[in-house]
Design an enzyme around this catalytic site. Structure first.
Site, PDB file in Angstrom:
ATOM      1  N   CYS A 132     -10.971   2.830  -0.323  1.00  0.00           N
ATOM      2  CA  CYS A 132      -9.593   3.238  -0.040  1.00  0.00           C
ATOM      3  C   CYS A 132      -9.254   2.479   1.236  1.00  0.00           C
ATOM      4  CB  CYS A 132      -9.494   4.747   0.201  1.00  0.00           C
ATOM      5  SG  CYS A 132      -7.895   5.236   0.896  1.00  0.00           S
ATOM      6  N   THR A 133      -8.128   1.761   1.231  1.00  0.00           N
ATOM      7  CA  THR A 133      -7.854   0.884   2.372  1.00  0.00           C
ATOM      8  C   THR A 133      -7.555   1.655   3.660  1.00  0.00           C
ATOM      9  OG1 THR A 133      -5.568   0.664   1.579  1.00  0.00           O
ATOM     10  CG2 THR A 133      -7.113  -1.095   0.998  1.00  0.00           C
ATOM     11  N   HIS A 134      -7.344   2.957   3.546  1.00  0.00           N
ATOM     12  CA  HIS A 134      -7.211   3.757   4.769  1.00  0.00           C
ATOM     13  C   HIS A 134      -8.569   3.975   5.453  1.00  0.00           C
ATOM     14  CE1 HIS A 134      -3.223   4.749   3.219  1.00  0.00           C
ATOM     15  NE2 HIS A 134      -2.945   5.319   4.382  1.00  0.00           N
ATOM     16  N   CYS A 151      -4.217  -1.671  -2.042  1.00  0.00           N
ATOM     17  CA  CYS A 151      -4.415  -0.242  -2.247  1.00  0.00           C
ATOM     18  C   CYS A 151      -5.355  -0.081  -3.443  1.00  0.00           C
ATOM     19  CB  CYS A 151      -3.053   0.393  -2.533  1.00  0.00           C
ATOM     20  SG  CYS A 151      -3.130   2.133  -3.010  1.00  0.00           S
ATOM     21  N   ASN A 152      -6.456   0.590  -3.236  1.00  0.00           N
ATOM     22  CA  ASN A 152      -7.422   0.767  -4.335  1.00  0.00           C
ATOM     23  C   ASN A 152      -6.857   1.649  -5.441  1.00  0.00           C
ATOM     24  OD1 ASN A 152     -10.297  -0.329  -3.461  1.00  0.00           O
ATOM     25  ND2 ASN A 152      -9.249   0.430  -1.651  1.00  0.00           N
ATOM     26  N   ASP A 172       0.871  -1.181   0.000  1.00  0.00           N
ATOM     27  CA  ASP A 172       0.000   0.000   0.000  1.00  0.00           C
ATOM     28  C   ASP A 172       0.906   1.229   0.000  1.00  0.00           C
ATOM     29  OD1 ASP A 172      -2.377   1.580   0.164  1.00  0.00           O
ATOM     30  OD2 ASP A 172      -2.069   1.833   2.306  1.00  0.00           O
ATOM     31  N   SER A 173       0.320   2.373  -0.295  1.00  0.00           N
ATOM     32  CA  SER A 173       1.102   3.602  -0.243  1.00  0.00           C
ATOM     33  C   SER A 173       1.509   3.914   1.203  1.00  0.00           C
ATOM     34  CB  SER A 173       0.272   4.762  -0.793  1.00  0.00           C
ATOM     35  OG  SER A 173      -0.902   4.906  -0.018  1.00  0.00           O
ATOM     36  N   TYR A 225      -0.829   8.482  -2.667  1.00  0.00           N
ATOM     37  CA  TYR A 225      -0.869   8.194  -4.101  1.00  0.00           C
ATOM     38  C   TYR A 225      -2.079   8.868  -4.765  1.00  0.00           C
ATOM     39  CZ  TYR A 225       2.595   4.317  -4.198  1.00  0.00           C
ATOM     40  OH  TYR A 225       3.735   3.553  -4.155  1.00  0.00           O
ATOM     41  N   GLY A 226      -3.100   9.107  -3.951  1.00  0.00           N
ATOM     42  CA  GLY A 226      -4.416   9.488  -4.478  1.00  0.00           C
ATOM     43  C   GLY A 226      -4.470  10.733  -5.334  1.00  0.00           C
TER      44      GLY A 226
END
Ligand code: DGL
Length: 282
Positions: free
Chosen positions: A204-206, A69-70, A6-7, A38-39
């Site tokens: 979003c995995t966050h 990470c999406n 992931d970022s 990254y978004g």
């Protein structure tokens, strides 16, 4: 060994679901904190960063890399799977890269990924599905396109929450995080004319790290689809068919890597995961 990337810290939500599901598998996690978020990055950057991180995980001994990470999945997965991996030595050794959009779309539409034309009864599903994501994920339209291919009558309401992942990562105050979540939800409700969505994808995995705030502020009838669980379900099915990637061990290992400052990242990670082992330099 399975690699998860992931970022930043968001992919830990996916890692933890996989560790709970596969207690005997070894994992390496890589957070690209040096380049997070990254978004808001141009697509070419996201592709290049995702390629470099996938390669790093292969070099560390992972045969399978899951993009946890999406944004990386939405922007880079297809390009890396089709254009980069086949030209590398890794492909000849049977290495593979998976993303997390496909299992999420499968769960949201109750339709296998391989089915790309609507079939009864899915073509009659007319739910409203809200998708919250980073600017880049929403701009890619991947969730709307892939859901509508399978369920054309579903209304997909997409909402970019551009500062939320960064704010979660940097541990913004509860008040600030609440404000950003409410702003996203208001955006969805405005687009839907005030009508509650049936389901919500935290794309979003966050965002699962503040799922309680989404629960609190979404209309009570909206059901949040748990992406980490859905990804674990899909991985279970995948590993049962591709046993070459499954290496259960009585003494499984876990290595957490970051391109940022390991000490600082370890402290931040423990806010969400109290017993999180320390990160090491990638
Ligand atoms: N966690 C990432 C995702 O799932 C993105 C966060 C970022 O913007 O770096 O989209």
């Amino acid at each position: 060994m399975i690699g998860i990337f992931d970022s930043g810290l968001g992919g830990l939500t996916v890692l933890r679901a996989l560790m709970a599901r596969f207690p005997q598998q070894s994992f390496i996690y890589l957070g690209d904190h040096a380049h997070m978020p990254y978004g808001d990055r141009p697509s070419e950057h996201v592709v290049e960063l995702t390629r470099a991180c996938s390669q790093h995980l292969f070099e560390r001994g992972c045969k399978l890399v899951l993009l946890g990470c999406n944004t990386a999945t939405a922007v880079a997965a297809r390009t890396l799977q089709r254009n980069w991996l086949p030209q590398t030595v890794w492909k000849t050794h049977g290495h593979n890269i998976l993303g997390i959009v496909a299992p999420t779309v499968e769960a949201a539409t109750q339709t296998p990924w391989a089915v790309t034309t609507p079939k009864y009864p899915q073509s009659y599903i007319s739910d409203r599905i809200a998708v919250f994501g980073t600017t880049r994920t929403i701009a890619s339209n991947v969730y709307a396109d892939e859901i509508k291919k399978r369920c054309p009558k579903v209304r997909v309401i997409q909402q970019a929450c551009s500062s939320l992942a960064g704010a979660i990562e940097l541990q913004a105050s509860r008040e600030d995080l609440t404000g950003l979540v409410i702003e996203g939800i208001e955006g969805v409700l405005k687009q839907a004319g005030g009508v509650a969505p049936h389901r919500a994808i935290l794309g979003c995995t966050h965002f699962p790290l503040v799922e309680d705030l989404f629960k609190e502020h979404l209309p009570p009838s909206t059901v949040i689809l748990s992406q980490p669980e859905v990804v674990a379900d899909s991985m279970e099915d995948y590993l049962s068919r591709r046993t070459q990637y499954s290496q259960p061990s009585a003494d499984p290992s876990l290595l957490l890597l970051t391109t940022g400052d390991p000490q600082e990242i370890s402290i931040r990670a423990r806010v969400f995961w109290r017993d999180c082992p320390g990160f090491q330099q990638a």
